[in-house]
Every structure is written in C-alpha cells, then in structure tokens.
Design a protein around this motif. Structure first.
Motif, mmCIF file in Angstrom:
data_model
loop_
_atom_site.group_PDB
_atom_site.id
_atom_site.type_symbol
_atom_site.label_atom_id
_atom_site.label_comp_id
_atom_site.label_asym_id
_atom_site.label_seq_id
_atom_site.Cartn_x
_atom_site.Cartn_y
_atom_site.Cartn_z
ATOM 1 N N UNK A 1 0.820 -1.215 0.000
ATOM 2 C CA UNK A 1 0.000 0.000 0.000
ATOM 3 C C UNK A 1 0.851 1.262 0.000
ATOM 4 N N UNK A 2 1.910 1.270 0.838
ATOM 5 C CA UNK A 2 2.762 2.464 0.931
ATOM 6 C C UNK A 2 4.180 2.031 1.288
ATOM 7 N N UNK A 3 4.955 1.630 0.299
ATOM 8 C CA UNK A 3 6.276 1.031 0.564
ATOM 9 C C UNK A 3 7.250 1.940 1.298
ATOM 10 N N UNK A 4 7.179 3.250 1.079
ATOM 11 C CA UNK A 4 8.174 4.126 1.714
ATOM 12 C C UNK A 4 7.980 4.245 3.213
ATOM 13 N N UNK B 1 6.766 -11.205 -2.628
ATOM 14 C CA UNK B 1 5.787 -10.109 -2.674
ATOM 15 C C UNK B 1 6.456 -8.754 -2.531
ATOM 16 N N UNK B 2 7.436 -8.649 -1.625
ATOM 17 C CA UNK B 2 8.148 -7.376 -1.421
ATOM 18 C C UNK B 2 9.012 -7.040 -2.633
ATOM 19 N N UNK B 3 9.659 -8.063 -3.219
ATOM 20 C CA UNK B 3 10.524 -7.830 -4.375
ATOM 21 C C UNK B 3 9.720 -7.347 -5.575
ATOM 22 N N UNK B 4 8.503 -7.851 -5.735
ATOM 23 C CA UNK B 4 7.651 -7.375 -6.835
ATOM 24 C C UNK B 4 7.321 -5.885 -6.666
ATOM 25 N N UNK B 5 7.075 -5.472 -5.423
ATOM 26 C CA UNK B 5 6.840 -4.045 -5.150
ATOM 27 C C UNK B 5 8.097 -3.244 -5.471
ATOM 28 N N UNK C 1 13.393 -0.211 -7.854
ATOM 29 C CA UNK C 1 14.487 -0.538 -6.925
ATOM 30 C C UNK C 1 14.998 -1.941 -7.282
ATOM 31 N N UNK C 2 15.595 -2.105 -8.453
ATOM 32 C CA UNK C 2 15.983 -3.450 -8.912
ATOM 33 C C UNK C 2 17.039 -4.130 -8.043
#
Length: 576
Positions: free
Chosen positions: A460-463, A491-495, A501-502
C-alpha cells in the motif's frame, strides 16, 4: 467448661490461622537445632508447600531436609500416623481412596469409586474437616471439592498402602471412572493414569489416546505429548493388532503436538516399522493412520518431497479404510498436495472425492472447503477461492478449531494480496494476530500474521512500511518459516521492481529462491527466478538475465506452476 466461660463472658478466643511463607521461614530460622546455612529460599518454599502452614509439620519437614533419604521424614511419618489413628474406622478407610485420587478430590468421586453410602460419607467428611485433615476447595468445577490440608498427610496415607492394595485401589478407580465416562472424555487422562498404576494396560493405552486427542482440541500440546508417551508405554504387552493400531494413533498425536531434535528421526522410524507390521496383518486402517502421521511430521518440517510421496500413498490406502478415515485422509492428501503446489489436478480430484463420500455418509470436514479454496487460488480463480476459504473459516470458528481458523485467514489474506487488493488483506491479517494469540505453544503463527500484515502495508505504501517489513522478515528467518519467508520476500521484491528498486528486488529474490528451493516449492521457485531475470534486465545486465534463464528453465515444469507464477515467468521471458 468452654460454653460456661463464654456465657459468663470470661473467655477470649484466638483463632490460629496457618502460617504464611514469611512466618514459616521465621519459625524454622528461629529454632537453634536447625542448620541455618541450608535454609535457602528453595528449602523454605518446599517446607511451606509441604507443611501447608502447619507449624508442627513445618518444623518436622525442615528437620528432615538434612537427614539421609533412608531416614528422612521418619519422625514426621510417625507424627502423622499418630494423628490419623485418632480418626474412626470409616475415616481411616476413606482416606486411602482420597489420597489415591490426588491432592484435590470431589467427595462424590470418592463415594462412587469406593461405593460409599451418602450418610457415611457426610459423617466422614465432617470428622476430617474438624481434624483439619482436609479443607474445602472451590477449584474443582461446579461441585464443591476438597484439598488435603497438607500434602505430606496425603503422601503419608498413600505410602502406608501396601503395593498390592495400592494397585487394586487405582484399578477400581480407573474402572469406575471408565463406567462414568462422558462423551467429552473429560476423565480420560485420570482413567489412563489410574489404569497404568493398576496394571490394566489396555484401558490405560486407549484412555491415554482419548485424553491426548482431547488435549489437541484444547491446544494443550505439552500435555497431549505426555499422554501419548504414557499410552505408547502401556501399548507394549497388548496383542499385536491392538498394539499396532493404538501405537500408530498415539504417534499421530505426537506428530500433531510437535516433536523436535532427535525425536523426529525416531518417530519417523517407529511409524515406518509399525506401518510394515500393519501391512503384514492387513490392518488398512492402522496403515492409513501411520501414513497420516508421516505426512504431518514432514509437512511441519517443510520436507515437501516426502509429503508428496506419503500423501499419494495415503490416498491409495484410504480406499480400504472406514468412510470417516477415508474422508479424513482424502482431504488431508488433497490439501497437502495443494499447499505444496504439486499435482493440482489430482489434489482437486481427491478433495472432490472426499466431498462426495462425506455427503453420502454424513461426515463433516472443514478441510474440504479449505483444500478446494487453495486449489482455486492456485488457478487464479480468486472469487471462487475467496468464497470457499470464507466458508472454511466460518466452519473452523464454529468448531473453535484455532489452527484451521488461522490458516484459512492466512489463505484469505494471500488471496487478496495476489488479487491485487492489499487493503482487503488487512482485516484478515489483524484477525490472524488475534487467533494466533489463542494458540498455545512456540509455533510461527504470530510471525506469519505480522509478516503478511507488513507485506500488505508495504504494497500500500512502501516508503513508510519498510522498517516493519524488515523486522517481520527477520522474525520469519529466526523461526525458520522458509515457506512463508519466500512468499513475503517475493511479494516485497515485486513491489521493489514496480518502484524502480531493482537492486533491492534482486537481493530479496536471491534469499527467496534459496528458501523456495529448500522446501522445493515449484511456483515459489519460478516467481523468484522471474524476479531475478527482471531485476537483471532493469539493471542493464541482459547477459546475466539470459544466464539466469538458461540455468533454471529446465528445473521448472510449466504445468505445475500456479497462475501467478506462470504469468510472472511469461512476462520475464517476453522482456528477455
């Protein structure tokens, strides 16, 4: 004389209460004959508990602390013996039965197991209360119970019984309680313990199994393990058919309750040996129980290759079992295959077969809807998955099956995350935390609930949610929940890929791939692999992306992949 003095108001009555812990310590330290150097806090506590605050007993118990085991407590035994001799015959006959039942007992229970008439019981209870041998206690449910005022009195009464008489008392208690058994098996644990002391191995083993099953429903896993071990010990010496069937049922309980360390390999070996014995005697039901125990044991340790093998064999054996057992095994086999992402067509067929059989015999099993929901989620049919999993969750809540509640909530949360609606996953994650708090033990449920919640917030809000996500990932690593670790990292890597942020995405995908390969989950391996390819391409490393593709493509069977994994792999290939 006392009454006359009271009438003339010339009597002052001082009621003496039992000493508390501090007063007991002060008393025994004040006696010059006692060695003060040995009066540690542990000794004081032991004296206080054993004496029940009786000063005379406290002194004798304290003196006994420094004596040899051969002579320890001799004076105290004599003191208690003299006191008990002042009781009438009915009270002296009553006490061994009460002592055999334990520190706390219900008078009606003693009356039932010892065939005591009510008038005699009331007179006996009154005398024992007056002599402060027993005291009322409200700790035994609705009925008023009693405690021995001092456990050393109970021990002294019990030790005075000869070995043959002791066995006979416990045997009669076991048989009487068995006759009075209720459908909820509330007395099964007591029956098992009394039967074991009384020498009735068959009753002890079967009652231990009933009691252990009841403990599993109450999430009392430590007690379930202890009862299972008691039952296993009592199985030895029974005829082979009875022994094998009971032993395997008890090992299944042990697997559910949880085993650690060397006990895992030992239990695995025991189950295999007994399955061979069951097979030789054509005990299909017992063989099915053993296979179920193996599936549970290996599933808990994420040994998915073994889970796959044993699930398929259990499904085959189930067809020769009773309808109830067949339903349970078909559901368990199908659900396990769905969970580990293997042979989804067969998993669905097994679950539908279980559903049909359950409908014919009137059996109910929460796992049918749960397993079918997992199958639909695998295929990307999220609306159908959501409906089935909500049905399973509601059934689990009605039956107060916390485990099923928790896992259905986790599947619902993951369904929403995969469907692209993390906000809808939040309520399920919050409910998971509530349910996990009700599950006893040291499992990973709390860590899983927090990890899925952190992942939903990160989507929802990664930062603003990265710190919570990092803590949740660290906790999953700490509790060694590799299956969930790979899921959350993917799931986090897809975000991270979506947010450009590769480097972070590929770092997380590397750890996810390692965890997924450890548990050998095809779809998770493919998802991590696809992210690594996309990450390399985003970093301008086309050669690295192609090398990734070449090294892993032969290890993945596209037909075994979930809808989500196939979509990710196809996208990665298109980008190459």
């Amino acid at each position: 004389m006392v009454q006359a003095l009271r009438r003339e108001r010339r009597l002052l009555s001082l009621e003496l209460h039992p000493l508390d812990r501090e007063q007991t310590a002060e008393l025994i330290r004040s006696v010059s004959t006692l060695d003060r150097t040995n009066l540690s806090l542990e000794v004081v506590n032991r004296v206080f508990i054993d004496s029940g605050g009786n000063p005379l007993f406290a002194l004798e118990v304290a003196r006994a602390q420094g004596q040899d085991r051969s002579t320890r407590g001799h004076d105290l035994e004599a003191l208690i013996g003299d006191r008990l001799q002042q009781l009438d015959r009915a009270a002296r006959e009553f006490l061994p039965w009460a002592a055999a039942l334990g520190r706390s007992f219900k008078p009606t229970a003693v009356a039932q197991v010892a065939d005591y008439p009510l008038p005699k019981l009331l007179a006996t209870i009154e005398q024992l209360e007056q002599q402060t041998i027993i005291r009322p206690s409200a700790s035994l449910g609705d009925e008023m119970g009693y405690d021995f005022a001092h456990d050393i009195v109970r021990q002294a009464v019990y030790r005075q019984l000869s070995q043959p008489r002791r066995h006979l008392i416990h045997l009669q208690i076991a048989h009487k309680l068995h006759q009075l058994s209720t459908p909820d098996n509330a007395w099964a644990g007591d029956i098992a313990r009394h039967a074991a002391i009384g020498g009735d191995r068959g009753l002890a083993a079967s009652s231990a199994y009933c009691a252990a099953e009841r403990c599993l429903k109450l999430f009392a896993y430590t007690e379930a393990s202890e009862l299972a071990q008691l039952g296993i010990e009592q199985c030895q010496g029974l005829d082979d058919r009875t022994r094998i069937q009971l032993h395997l049922k008890l090992l299944r309980v042990s697997a559910i309750a949880g085993v650690t360390g060397d006990r895992v390999a030992q239990l695995d070996s025991e189950v295999h040996r007994l399955i061979d014995e069951a097979n030789a005697l054509c005990l299909e039901e017992a063989e099915a129980t053993g296979l179920e125990a193996l599936v549970i044991l290996h599933f808990d340790r994420s040994n998915f290759a073994n889970v796959h093998q044993h699930s398929l064999r259990a499904a085959e054996v189930s067809r020769a079992s009773s309808p109830d057992t067949a339903v349970r095994l078909l559901v368990y086999s199908g659900s396990c295959l769905a969970e580990i992402g293997r042979e989804m067509t067969r998993a669905e067929a097994l679950l539908l077969e279980a559903q049909s059989l359950a409908g014919r015999v009137g059996a109910k099993n929460i796992g049918i809807a749960q397993g079918l929901g997992a199958v639909q989620r695998h295929h990307g049919n999220y609306d159908q998955a959501r409906t089935l999993l909500q049905q399973a969750w509601q059934l689990a809540a009605v039956h107060q099956d916390r485990w099923c509640e928790f896992y259905n909530l986790s599947y619902l949360a993951m369904t929403e995350l995969e469907a692209g609606d993390p906000a809808a996953a939040l309520p399920y994650c919050q409910e998971m935390a509530i349910v996990s708090a009700k599950i006893q033990g040291e499992g990973s449920e709390g860590a899983i609930a927090q990890a899925l919640l952190a992942l939903a917030n990160y989507q929802l809000q990664p930062t603003g949610a990265d710190a919570a996500l990092e803590r949740a990932i660290a906790t999953l690593q700490q509790v060694d929940a590799k299956r969930m670790l790979s899921y959350v990292l993917i799931g986090a890597a897809q975000v991270d890929l979506e947010c450009d942020r590769p480097l972070l995405a590929t770092a997380r995908a590397e750890v996810a791939l390692e965890a997924a390969q450890t548990v050998d989950h095809p779809s998770e391996i493919a998802l991590a692999w696809a992210i690594l390819i996309q990450g390399a391409l985003a970093l301008g490393d086309r050669e690295g992306a192609i090398a990734r593709f070449e090294s892993l493509r032969d290890r993945i069977d596209p037909a075994a992949l979930s809808f989500r994994a196939r979509t990710a792999v196809d996208r990665a290939i298109e980008q190459i």
